[in-house]
Enzyme design. Structure first.
Site, mmCIF file in Angstrom:
data_model
loop_
_atom_site.group_PDB
_atom_site.id
_atom_site.type_symbol
_atom_site.label_atom_id
_atom_site.label_comp_id
_atom_site.label_asym_id
_atom_site.label_seq_id
_atom_site.Cartn_x
_atom_site.Cartn_y
_atom_site.Cartn_z
ATOM 1 N N CYS A 94 0.782 -1.237 0.000
ATOM 2 C CA CYS A 94 0.000 0.000 0.000
ATOM 3 C C CYS A 94 0.816 1.291 0.000
ATOM 4 C CB CYS A 94 -0.938 0.013 1.213
ATOM 5 S SG CYS A 94 -2.068 -1.378 1.297
ATOM 6 N N HIS A 150 -2.984 6.341 4.320
ATOM 7 C CA HIS A 150 -1.896 5.398 4.578
ATOM 8 C C HIS A 150 -0.517 5.943 4.210
ATOM 9 C CE1 HIS A 150 -0.829 0.830 4.920
ATOM 10 N NE2 HIS A 150 -0.386 1.565 5.934
#
Length: 570
Positions: A94, A150
Site C-alpha cells: 500500500c 496510509h
C-alpha cells in the site's frame, strides 16, 4: 568494479538487448523530447477535470475483462471505451504505491523503501516533497481526497489537508472496519479512524465506506461549477482490502461460488463497480464529463488468502513477482485521441505525476528528481512509451537471502538484498522476492488450502532470477544461468540506483500514538513544533523477553483475525 565486470560482453548480446544506445549511468532509460511537441497539446480550451480512482488489493484477475466470473460491467465499459493499460506497474504493498503516485519518485528517493507506515510510527510522506495535489493547486485546481490515506499522520503537517488537498474525508490507517471504522494494529491497539479534514468524524460512522466515499464525491461534483476552477479528485477506495465486508445484495449474485472469502471479495468488487458507475453518472449529470480524464488503478496485487486472484500471473501482494506489481489500470476520457484500444506501452505508477501535471498545463520537467515520465502521448495517441525501465525497489532492511552474496552478483551487487528491476523485456529479481507460486482462483470451499504452494519452484539457496517478461509474462522460465550477460547489466543498474538512494525511514513505534491516549481515535500525537526524536538511521533492535511476548500476542491476534475472515460463515 562495475566497469570491470561489464567488459568482455559480446556485441551480439548487447545488440540483442537493444542496449548499445543506452547510457548506463543515466537515471532512467527513456527518451525525453527537448521541447514540447505542439501535436501533443490537449485540444480542450480549459485544463481537464481529473478523477483518479484507486482500489486496494484488487488482483489482476479480479475484473470482468480479465475474468468473466467477476461482474464489473461499468469498469469493463469504461476500459473498453478508453485505453486499457496491459503493461501497467504498481508497487507490491500500500504505502509505496501511494507515495510514488503523489511524488512521482521511487521509494528509494523518499526513504519509504521498506514495508508500510505503521499507525504508531513517527513517519509520513517526506515533508520536503512537493506532492501532485500541491502542484495542481498551484495550477489553479480545486483538490479533494476521499478515502484511504496510509501515508502517515503522526503530526498535523502529514495530514492530507496539509499535503495539497483542500478537503478530505477518509481513514488515515491501512485497514478499517467498513461500517464502524474501527482500526486495529494488534491486541488492545484499536481506535476509531474516520476523519473529516483534520477532525475525527464521529458522526459519520455506520455507513458502508464504499457508499460513503462515493456520496462524498457526488456532493463535491454537485457543489462545483464545471466552468470554474478545474477539479482534481483522488478517490482512494478502502475496498477490496480486508476485512471482507459487503452488503448482502452484492454477494447474492455470487451465491453459487463455493469459496466464501472469494464470494465476499467478488461482492466487494461489484460494489466498487457500482460506485464508479455513480461517479461517472455524476460527471455527466453535473456537466464535467466532456472535459474530464478518469484514471483507474489498483495499488498492488491481490491476496489469494483473502479472496483475491492474480491468476495466471506468478506471486501475490507483497511480492515482486508479476502478480504483486503488475496492476489493473485504464484511462477513460473524451479527450483521448485514440480510444477503444488496449495499450501495451510500459507505464509505472510514478508516471501519473508528470502526466497529470502536464495535462493540467504545468511543466513537469520543472520538478527535479522525478522518476516518472509524461506518458500521455503513449496513452492518448498510441505512441511508443518513453519509459524503458522500472526500478521495482531496493529494500536493504528486508530479510537477506541466505544464498545471496556479493560474489554471487559478480562483484557488482550483493544478491542477498531484496531488489527487482525491469529493463526492456528483461526483469531481474535478487534476494527474497516473496512467495513465488501460481495460485488458481480460490473457487472451491477451503481453497487455496492445498493449492497454496502446489507450484512453488523456489530452489533453496537461490537468490537471482531473470525473466523475459514480454515472452514469458508468467515468469515460468528462469534464464539467469543462460544469460549471465543480461544479469550483469541489470545488476549494474541496481548498483547505479542504489547510489542515488536516501536512507531508509523506518523508525520504531511511538507508544504515544496509542488511540487510548488520543480520545479513542487514531490521529496526530506530536505537538506543534516538536522535533522528531528519530535520527534517520534505521536500527534492528535486540528484542527483550517482554517484546518477544508482545510480538507473540500480536501474531496470535492476527492469526485469529485471519481465521475469522476465512470462515465459511457469511
Amino acid at each position: 568494479m562495475t566497469t570491470t565486470s561489464l567488459t568482455g560482453f559480446s556485441v551480439m548480446s548487447l545488440l540483442s538487448l537493444s542496449y548499445l544506445t543506452w547510457d548506463w549511468m543515466s537515471p532512467n532509460q527513456v527518451e525525453r523530447p527537448s521541447a514540447p511537441d505542439p501535436a501533443n497539446v490537449l485540444p480542450a480550451a480549459r485544463p481537464p477535470h481529473i478523477i483518479f480512482i484507486m482500489t486496494d488489493d484488487q488482483g489482476f484477475n479480479d475484473i470482468g475483462y480479465h475474468n468473466s466470473d467477476i461482474k464489473t460491467p461499468t469498469l469493463d465499459k469504461l476500459a473498453a471505451d478508453g485505453v486499457r493499460l496491459e503493461q501497467y506497474y504498481i508497487q507490491p504493498i500500500c504505502t509505496p504505491s501511494r507515495s510514488q503516485l503523489l511524488t512521482g519518485r521511487y521509494q528509494i528517493h523518499t526513504g519509504l523503501q521498506h514495508s508500510i507506515i505503521r499507525p504508531r510510527q513517527p513517519s509520513c510522506l517526506p515533508l520536503d516533497q512537493v506532492t501532485l495535489p500541491q502542484r495542481l493547486q498551484a495550477l489553479g485546481y480545486s483538490t479533494h481526497m476521499v478515502g484511504k490515506w496510509h501515508l502517515g499522520f503522526y503530526k498535523k503537517e502529514c495530514l492530507p489537508t496539509r499535503r495539497g488537498f483542500h478537503s478530505y474525508l477518509g481513514s488515515l490507517t491501512g485497514s478499517v472496519n467498513y461500517y464502524t471504522y474501527n482500526s486495529c494494529d494488534g491486541p488492545g491497539l484499536c481506535g476509531y479512524d474516520l476523519h473529516e479534514g483534520e477532525t475525527v468524524a464521529w458522526d459519520q460512522g455506520g455507513k458502508y465506506s464504499t457508499h460513503l466515499y462515493t456520496q462524498r464525491v457526488r456532493r463535491i461534483l454537485a457543489a462545483h461549477d464545471p466552468l470554474g476552477p478545474p477539479l482534481f479528485i483522488y478517490l482512494s477506495f478502502q475496498a477490496v482490502h480486508t476485512p471482507l465486508q459487503c452488503p448482502w445484495r452484492y454477494i447474492y449474485p455470487y451465491r453459487d461460488m463455493g469459496n466464501v472469502p472469494r464470494r465476499k471479495y467478488a461482492g466487494m468488487v461489484s460494489a466498487v463497480d457500482e460506485a464508479v458507475r455513480n461517479v461517472t453518472y455524476a460527471l455527466r449529470k453535473y456537466g464535467f464529463y466532456q472535459n474530464s480524464v478518469v484514471v483507474f488503478s489498483t495499488d498492488n496485487g491481490g491476496q489469494p488468502l483473502s479472496g483475491g486472484s492474480n491468476w495466471p500471473l506468478r506471486g501475490r501482494k507483497g511480492t515482486y513477482w508479476e502478480g504483486g506489481v503488475r496492476g489493473l489500470g485504464f484511462v477513460h476520457s473524451p479527450l483521448l485521441r485514440r480510444k477503444r484500444r488496449v495499450s501495451r506501452a510500459l507505464v509505472h505508477i510514478t508516471d501519473w505525476y508528470p502526466t497529470l501535471v502536464g495535462l493540467a498545463g504545468g511543466n513537469a520537467s520543472a520538478a527535479e528528481g522525478l522518476d516518472g515520465f509524461d506518458v500521455w502521448p503513449a496513452i492518448s495517441e498510441g505512441r511508443e512509451s518513453p519509459r524503458r525501465e522500472i526500478l521495482h525497489n531496493i529494500d536493504p532492511l528486508y530479510n537477506p537471502a541466505r544464498g545471496g552474496s556479493l560474489r554471487g552478483g559478480f562483484g557488482i551487487w550483493d544478491t542477498a538484498v531484496q531488489a527487482s528491476i525491469r529493463a526492456g523485456d528483461w526483469k531481474l529479481l535478487t534476494g527474497d522476492p516473496g512467495y513465488g507460486d501460481w495460485t488458481p482462483p480460490p473457487v472451491l470451499p477451503g481453497s487455496p488450502g492445498g493449492w497454496w504452494g502446489l507450484e512453488r519452484h523456489l530452489q533453496p539457496g537461490k537468490a537471482v532470477w531473470l525473466f523475459n517478461v514480454s515472452g514469458d509474462p508468467y515468469e515460468r522460465f528462469d534464464q539467469a544461468e543462460r544469460r549471465p550477460d543480461v544479469v550483469k547489466l541489470l545488476l549494474a543498474r541496481l548498483a547505479f540506483y542504489n547510489r542515488t538512494a536516501v536512507p531508509v525511514r523506518y523508525p520504531p513505534e511511538d507508544p504515544r500514538g496509542h488511540p487510548d491516549l488520543n480520545g479513542g481515535a487514531w490521529g496526530p500525537w506530536f505537538g506543534d513544533g516538536e522535533e522528531d526524536p528519530w535520527d534517520g538511521v534505521p536500527r534492528r533492535r535486540t528484542k527483550d523477553r517482554k517484546e518477544t511476548l508482545k510480538m507473540a500476542r500480536t501474531k496470535s491476534f492476527f492469526r485469529s483475525l485471519t481465521t475469522r475472515m476465512m470462515s465459511d460463515r457469511i
